[in-house]
Every structure is written in structure tokens, then in C-alpha cells.
Design a protein around this motif. Sequence first.
Motif, mmCIF file in Angstrom:
data_model
loop_
_atom_site.group_PDB
_atom_site.id
_atom_site.type_symbol
_atom_site.label_atom_id
_atom_site.label_comp_id
_atom_site.label_asym_id
_atom_site.label_seq_id
_atom_site.Cartn_x
_atom_site.Cartn_y
_atom_site.Cartn_z
ATOM 1 N N GLU A 164 9.856 14.804 -7.645
ATOM 2 C CA GLU A 164 9.609 13.533 -8.332
ATOM 3 C C GLU A 164 10.800 12.594 -8.185
ATOM 4 N N GLN A 165 11.973 13.150 -8.374
ATOM 5 C CA GLN A 165 13.176 12.316 -8.247
ATOM 6 C C GLN A 165 13.294 11.750 -6.834
ATOM 7 N N ARG A 166 13.032 12.606 -5.874
ATOM 8 C CA ARG A 166 13.177 12.159 -4.477
ATOM 9 C C ARG A 166 12.122 11.103 -4.131
ATOM 10 N N LEU A 167 10.937 11.295 -4.669
ATOM 11 C CA LEU A 167 9.903 10.274 -4.418
ATOM 12 C C LEU A 167 10.285 8.953 -5.092
ATOM 13 N N GLY A 168 10.959 9.064 -6.237
ATOM 14 C CA GLY A 168 11.464 7.839 -6.872
ATOM 15 C C GLY A 168 12.434 7.123 -5.952
ATOM 16 N N GLU A 169 13.286 7.905 -5.295
ATOM 17 C CA GLU A 169 14.202 7.292 -4.337
ATOM 18 C C GLU A 169 13.420 6.687 -3.169
ATOM 19 N N GLY A 170 12.311 7.393 -2.809
ATOM 20 C CA GLY A 170 11.468 6.843 -1.744
ATOM 21 C C GLY A 170 10.887 5.497 -2.130
ATOM 22 N N GLU A 171 10.504 5.376 -3.402
ATOM 23 C CA GLU A 171 10.005 4.080 -3.869
ATOM 24 C C GLU A 171 11.080 3.014 -3.727
ATOM 25 N N THR A 172 12.272 3.361 -4.087
ATOM 26 C CA THR A 172 13.382 2.415 -3.939
ATOM 27 C C THR A 172 13.583 2.055 -2.473
ATOM 28 N N GLN A 173 13.402 3.063 -1.631
ATOM 29 C CA GLN A 173 13.570 2.816 -0.190
ATOM 30 C C GLN A 173 12.527 1.813 0.324
ATOM 31 N N LEU A 174 11.354 1.822 -0.309
ATOM 32 C CA LEU A 174 10.288 0.917 0.138
ATOM 33 C C LEU A 174 10.429 -0.494 -0.434
ATOM 34 N N GLN A 175 11.323 -0.656 -1.407
ATOM 35 C CA GLN A 175 11.507 -1.994 -1.965
ATOM 36 C C GLN A 175 12.085 -2.904 -0.897
ATOM 37 N N PRO A 176 11.594 -4.161 -0.830
ATOM 38 C CA PRO A 176 12.205 -5.089 0.125
ATOM 39 C C PRO A 176 13.645 -5.357 -0.274
ATOM 40 N N PRO A 177 14.509 -5.547 0.700
ATOM 41 C CA PRO A 177 15.915 -5.791 0.378
ATOM 42 C C PRO A 177 16.068 -7.079 -0.426
ATOM 43 N N GLU A 225 0.838 -1.201 0.000
ATOM 44 C CA GLU A 225 0.000 0.000 0.000
ATOM 45 C C GLU A 225 0.872 1.250 0.000
ATOM 46 N N ALA A 226 1.948 1.197 0.807
ATOM 47 C CA ALA A 226 2.846 2.348 0.871
ATOM 48 C C ALA A 226 3.492 2.593 -0.481
ATOM 49 N N GLN A 227 3.911 1.492 -1.126
ATOM 50 C CA GLN A 227 4.525 1.638 -2.446
ATOM 51 C C GLN A 227 3.539 2.251 -3.426
ATOM 52 N N ALA A 228 2.293 1.774 -3.354
ATOM 53 C CA ALA A 228 1.287 2.299 -4.272
ATOM 54 C C ALA A 228 1.036 3.786 -4.025
ATOM 55 N N GLU A 229 0.965 4.172 -2.770
ATOM 56 C CA GLU A 229 0.695 5.573 -2.443
ATOM 57 C C GLU A 229 1.832 6.472 -2.914
ATOM 58 N N VAL A 230 3.052 6.040 -2.623
ATOM 59 C CA VAL A 230 4.209 6.850 -3.010
ATOM 60 C C VAL A 230 4.279 6.950 -4.524
ATOM 61 N N SER A 231 4.026 5.815 -5.161
ATOM 62 C CA SER A 231 4.097 5.809 -6.616
ATOM 63 C C SER A 231 3.033 6.734 -7.206
ATOM 64 N N LYS A 232 1.848 6.675 -6.638
ATOM 65 C CA LYS A 232 0.768 7.543 -7.139
ATOM 66 C C LYS A 232 1.108 9.013 -6.926
ATOM 67 N N LEU A 233 1.656 9.282 -5.769
ATOM 68 C CA LEU A 233 2.029 10.669 -5.482
ATOM 69 C C LEU A 233 3.088 11.150 -6.469
ATOM 70 N N ARG A 234 4.037 10.261 -6.729
ATOM 71 C CA ARG A 234 5.097 10.657 -7.656
ATOM 72 C C ARG A 234 4.535 10.860 -9.064
#
Lengths: 338, 624
Positions: free
Chosen positions: B476-489, B241-250
Motif C-alpha cells: 500500500e505504501q509503495r502504491l502510494g508512492e506510485g500515485e505520487t510518481q503519476l502526479q504531473p510535475p 486513468e492510470a492514477q485512478a487505477e493505481v489509486s483503486k488498487l491501493r
Amino acid sequence: MTVGLDATLEKAQETTTRLREAIGAVIVGQGEVVEQTLWALLAGGHVLLEGAPGLGKTLLVKTVARCLDLGFSRIQFTPDLMPSDVTGTNVLVTDEHGQRSFALHKGPVFAQLVLADEINRATPKTQSSLLEAMQEAACTIAGTRHELPQPFFVLATENPIEMEGTYPLPEAQLDRFLLKVVVPSPSEDELTQILARTTGHEGRGPERVLTREDVLALRALCRDVAIAEPVMRYAARLVGGSDPTTAGAPEIVKRALRFGAGVRGAQSLVLASKAAAVLGGRANVAFADIARVAKPVLRHRLLRSFEGEADGVTTDRVVEALLEHVPQRPPAVERTAS
Amino acid sequence: MSERGPVDVPAPEPERAELATLRARFEGGFARCARSVRRRLAGRLALGGAALGALVAAGASGLAWWTRHGGLRLACVGLPWLGALAALVVARRRRWSDEDVALYLDRALGSHEAVVTALEVRASDGRATPSILRVAVAALGRELPDAARPRWLRAWHAVGLVGLSVAAWFTGLALPPAPAAAAPPPGLETVALEDLEGLEEAKALAKLEARDAAQRARLDALADRARKLDLALEQGLPRREAQAEVSKLREDVAAERRRVGTGEQRRGLEAALGKLAKNQDMERARRALGERDFPQLDEEMDRLANRLEEDARRRARESLAEAAEAARREGAEDVARALEEQQERLGRQGAGADALRELAEALEGSLSEAGKDALRELKESGSAEGRDALSRELAKVLETLDEDDRKRLAEKLAKQAEALRQGGMSPMSADALEELRRQLETPEGRARLGERVREFARQPPASGEAQREGALDGTEQRLGEGETQLQPPMPLPFASRPDAGGFASERATRVGRDGASAKGNTPGSGSGDGRGKPSRGGGPGEHGGTTAKVDGDGVRARAAAKLNPGHAMPDVGTGRTAGRAGETARTGGTGRLGAVGPGEISDVRRGDIPEEYREQVGRYFPAR
């Protein structure tokens, strides 16, 4: 006081034992042949003796005839033998007053024990002259039916080796014989004994053991013997199994037979087994009696197919297969008992 | 009658009493034997059923043990009893008839079927009946011999004991350990983050100067969503859900960034581009506008201001004015405003560049070789670097100015001030120039003049559109990094060492390669060189560090992959669309797989349209 057939059976056993001994005084060995002949005598059937020449077939019959106090006649079947030679005929006779009339000249069939020697050498027409006599114990001559004296017992012989100039018995004729007894060759000991008896001075002939009334009484006793329904069904299953068109018939029956035994075969099976029971001193028929008489009763009633003849399958082999294939008791009983 | 004694046939009437006795004895004996036989049969069947039940119980208890149903194992103990009961029912249904029993007895006793015959004829008065009954009674005897009875046990009943033993063993056996619980579906685990990349920038959009009220509302909505997402993330949110929200925001931030000149304003943009195409000097600016790259448009305008002479700048301003007018006619108000701003910017920057050039030419004799090269560079390319270098050289010259040069410079300043009063444009006012001229008389005044010269060359503030685009692009770029941050390791095949950075270093490398900063709560030490557009990203991330050398001796390549040579087909997407959980891939933006331009949406790449084609289209379909 003992009721029932016990005493009668004991006497019958004693008598038949004496009969065996009397025959045995003349005939060396051939115990099974004698036994089977006695089955037919008690059951009121006729016997076809088959064996190679010189095995004592005719001697056996003559000995039996001498042991029984019965009228005996012998017919030597030849190709030129006529039916009237067997049954007899009306001949024109002149009485003391000069009156001429037809009088019946009875043939050899008008005897109580008839030896039809080498029966397969006569033409089928002559052979068939015995049909009525064997089946109904009567003879019709010139439109007049003549009852034959009782007991009427035909013992026929045939030679399986010399087939040239012979006329194989038709199926209808064969069916009239209760048993077909195969006379085996004697063993070395038996042959030695035969040589010892026959190459010296002739001894006394066999003594008479049974009268006509005795034979009739034994035949009546034989009819009194009881047979349980399961045993009777076993006999019926055996005969039914010999029909190659039956679904449950053994494979060898389907392959080697063209026709199986009929109703007369089943009747013969039961009658012969009753005789065997009497000779065993029992008032009832056992499965073992049926199995014991099956070969001589059925072997001449099974008609082999071309394939069976080509493969050399004997009817004795077929009967053995039938005995193995047809269960005597219900499977559950057989399993539990074994 | 024979002399030797005939067979004495007795009278057929048996003695009734003896016959009755025989019948009674037979029936009693047979009933006793039949009971015994039937009891044995039922017992044997029950034992068989129990044996089968025990066998089934063994299997069932084994199955219960395997499936960890401990209670069922005890219930399996009842199966042999159930089997015995069922067998008794079967025994009842398959109870032997009297005839079967008699046949069995005859077989077992060897009585030549006397019993079964007696069973049939016992009621009749036949001559043979007494004899048969007598034989049967004698065969049945007082007590049925044990050998004649059916046996209780059969060989195969032993399997019952084996089955019972196995069932008991399974019952006493400890249950196997429970299997590991299935891992939850990916993306359902809760993530709680206090500082997600890009959310602060998104919240700051509320303070960004908006183009109009509508954009104000949109920017406020974006900032509000960022605030709510930040709060939710602090309390914990399913990763998907967090990934979806961040992605939508971006995606929405990216859509806001690209809003100028799109949709209904597209025709206005095209009309403006058509007008700009008439001026050859505006070619690069036109291209920047076509791509809606407003920072680039600012840069091109500065370059034109530095390079062009007054007449050319005037033509350029006229082109911008025509383009703004055309855009406004087509309803592209935003484009028109941006062009007007650039028009004003061009005039202001041009005046400053003219003053700088004039001052440099006035002092050309005093300029060093580097200053002369900077002047030449400024005239030829108008680059900001040339302008900066020239201003530095001029400042140096002003510090060491002699008397003649000061007089010439004073005259020029007076001339410029006069020009400003006549309506010209300059970064400095006429009074200020007049003041500077007076200050040339003193060393302090000359120093202040040098400062002013440097001010001429100073980079002007970015235009409003460029500022908005820069802010939105950075968000937008920073939110992209946020998406990466939310990716599971991602699990790595080797254990990461603390000094090597492990997963974090890999992420830092990836971010650094894209030119974005590696700022965040995972201080990686990747080897990314941080190159890229200076306007994108620009975060204070740490790009230094090294990735540990991987020992590949133990690694064996198992795949013999054969790659087909060749290139991707033209105008076909190469799979660069970003795949995100819960989102469609047919959206623009920047994902882990790379940047997705607007033209790449729907998997079709937009190629550059040749200029000749644009001209032809513009000729046949002139913009209204």
C-alpha cells in the motif's frame, strides 16, 4: 396671337403700377401697406388698418378712394354711433300729394368704398351692423334685404394705443377682415419727405386710375389664378398648425395661443396669395405668395392665451414660427433641392 | 370704362392649337427632366448604397482578418456592389412621383411653382392654363441645367472610398498568427512507465501465504490487476486513468489489510477484546488487537514472554484461548486463528526466555554489570533489547567459563532437559540440551552453547497475520508512492539545479518524512530524515543530500494572510482525505495529503474510546 392671361396680367400689372404711383404721390412711403391694401382690393376682401394716430391711415383710404372711381363714404365711429347710423333707416316722408309713406334713408354703408374710421370706438352692437355688409355685401333694414353696390370694399382703422373707451372688435367681426395691415412709423427720410409735402401749398389731388369695371375685372382675374394642390396643402398646413390642439403644432402655438385660424382664414390666405400672384404678374400661386401674405391674413385671427399675452408673444411672432415650422415641400424634395 | 384704359379681359377661350402645342411641349419637357432627375436620384442612392457597402466591407474584411478567414475577405469585395443593388431596389420603391419631381424642379429652377401648377392644370381649359404652361415650358427649357439636377455625389460618399481602401488593405494583409492551441484538459496526457512504484510488490502478493482460500483468491486478483496495469503502463495510459487505477488498487490492498476483525467479524473481535480485558497483563496486547496492528501484537507477545513468569504466562495463554474461543463463537475465525497463533507463540517464546533467565541467574556471579542490567531490564520490561543484550553477555561468559561454573551450568541444562521431557516448552529440544551439556566438557562445546544462547534471544519469526499485514502495508505504501510518481510535475517558481534535485528532491523530502523509502526512477537527494515506523516502508531509498539554499531576496510576499488562531473542532475532519483524480475522497488509504485512517472515512474522525467506557459497555452489553 397670345392666348391665356398673359395680356391681362400685363395690363393688370401696368394698371396697378399706375395705382401705386398715384397713391405714392400722396402717401409717402408705406409701400407695403399700399401693397397689402391692393391685395385686399383685388381679392375682394376688407382691410383693418391698425396704427398709431397720424400715420396716414385715413389719408391712405381717402387717397385710394380718390384713385378709384368708386362711391366713397366715411363713418367716424364713436361710442354713441347707432347701427342705423351705419346702415340707414326708413323715415316717414310726405309726397307732393300729401301722402305719407316710409322711405329708405340709406346709411353710409351703401357706398362702394367705406372708411370705418376708428372702428373700435363704437359699441359692439354698432360694430356688428357691419357684419352682414362685409360678409354678404348686403344689408337688411326693417326686414328688407338691400344689396350693396359692387365692388364693396371696407377699409377700417383702429388705434392700438388709446384703449380707454374703446371696444375691441369681437372675433367674428375680425374674421370678416381679409387682412389686418399694421401701419408702421415712417423712417427719417420718409418723415422728411412728408414734412416737405404737407407744410407747403397743397398740390393736386391724385388722379383716378381705376374705374368700377376695372376693379371688378381685376377681381375676376384674381379668381382665375390657379393654385396647385401642394401649395394649397401648404396653406392648409399653416392654418392647421395654428390650432394649439393639433399634435404637430409648434411649441409656441401650444403655449401662446388659445384658438387658431379657421376655415375663413385659410380661404383668405389663398385669396390674398392669388392677389399677390396677380400683382407679381403670375397666373399661379407660389409658396412664396402664401408665406408673404400669411402675416396680414393670420395675425388678427389668432387668439392668444393668457400665457401668450403675459409673455408678450405677438401673433406676428407666432406666424413667423409657423412659417419656419411648416415645410413647403416634402422633406425628401427639400433635402435634395438644398 | 375708364379713360385711362381699362384692364382688357380677353375672351376665356384659348386657341386650341396653341394650347395643344404648349401641352405637348410641357409634357415632353417635363418627362425629359423627370427622367433626368429620377436617374440622378437613383444613381446617387446607388452610390450611397455602395459607400455603405464599402464601409461594411471594411468592417467585415477586418473581422475576417481577425478571425483568420482569409477567403471571406475576398467575398467582402462584393459588398459594395450588393449595397448598390439594394439601394437601386430602394430607389425603385421610393421613386418620386411626378408631383415631387415638379416641386423639386420648381425649387431648383425658381419657377414659383409654375411646373407643379402646370402639371395639375395642363389638361384643363382654364383661362390661366396657357399662361402657366408657357411659364413652365420656359422654365424647363430645352435642356435641364446641370445645377438644377440632383448631384451624383454627396460629401459622405467619401467614406465609401475610405471603406474600400481599408477593405483592400485588409485583403492584402497577411493573416495574424494562429492562437496557441488550448492546452488539453489536465490528466488526459498519456504516461508510459516501465517501473511504477508498488506494482512489483502488488504482483508479489500472489506469492504471499494466504489465510484461507478466499483470501488467496483476493490476493491473486490483486496481483493480476497489478500485472495488467503494469502492462498497460508500459504501452501508455492516460494519466488520469492510470492514477485512478493505481489509486483503486491501493484502496483494495488497504481494504484487504484491514479485513481482519471488520464487517461480520467485528463482533467476534469485540468479544475477544472483552476477554482479554480481564487480564491486566494483556492490556497492551489487547489494544494492539483492537487496532488490528498484528506486528505490534507480535511485539507485545514477545514482551510478555520475556517478562512474565510461568504462572502469568499460563494465565495469559488462558486469556488468549478464551478470547480465541469467544471470537470463534461470534464467527470471527480469522481473529481466533490469530489469537491461537499468538498463544502458541507466547508459550514457545516464554520457555526460551525462562531458560535464558535461568542460565543468566545461574551465571549471575560471572556476569558483568552490563549483563546484570540486561537481566534486570529483561525481568522488568521484557524488551527485546534487554534480551539481546543479555544473550550477548551470556555468550561472552560461556566463552570464559571456569570449572565450577561449568558444573553448575551442566546441572541446569540437565534440569532443563528433564523439564522438557516432562512436557515443558523450549526453543531447543531435550536431546539437544543434553548434547550441549556434554559439549560443555570441551571448548568447542562451550562455543556451541554460546551460539545456542544467542539463539534463545533471536527474534522469532513474525506471525502469519503480521507477515500478511506487513506485506500488504508495504504494498500500500509503495502504491502510494506510485500515485505520487503519476502526479504531473508541479511548476516551481525557480529553476532547479541538477545538484539541488528540484522537484525530485522535494518529492524525496516528502516521502522521507513519512518514513517511506525514496526508491524509484527519480533519484532525488532530498533532506528527509527517514524517520517513522520501521515496519512501514523500509525501502532502500537514498535519504541523504541537501536542498539548495533558496535565494529569497527577489521574492516578495504579496499576501497579508491572517490566520485565525485556534484549533480544529473535535471530531471533525481536518481535510486530510486524499483527493485523487477520478476517485471519491471518502475512501481510506494514504494519499499525498497524509494517511487516512479507517475512522476518518466520511470525514469523521474516530476518537479513542476511554477504557472505562469500554468496560461499562462490556458490562451492560456482554459479548455472547
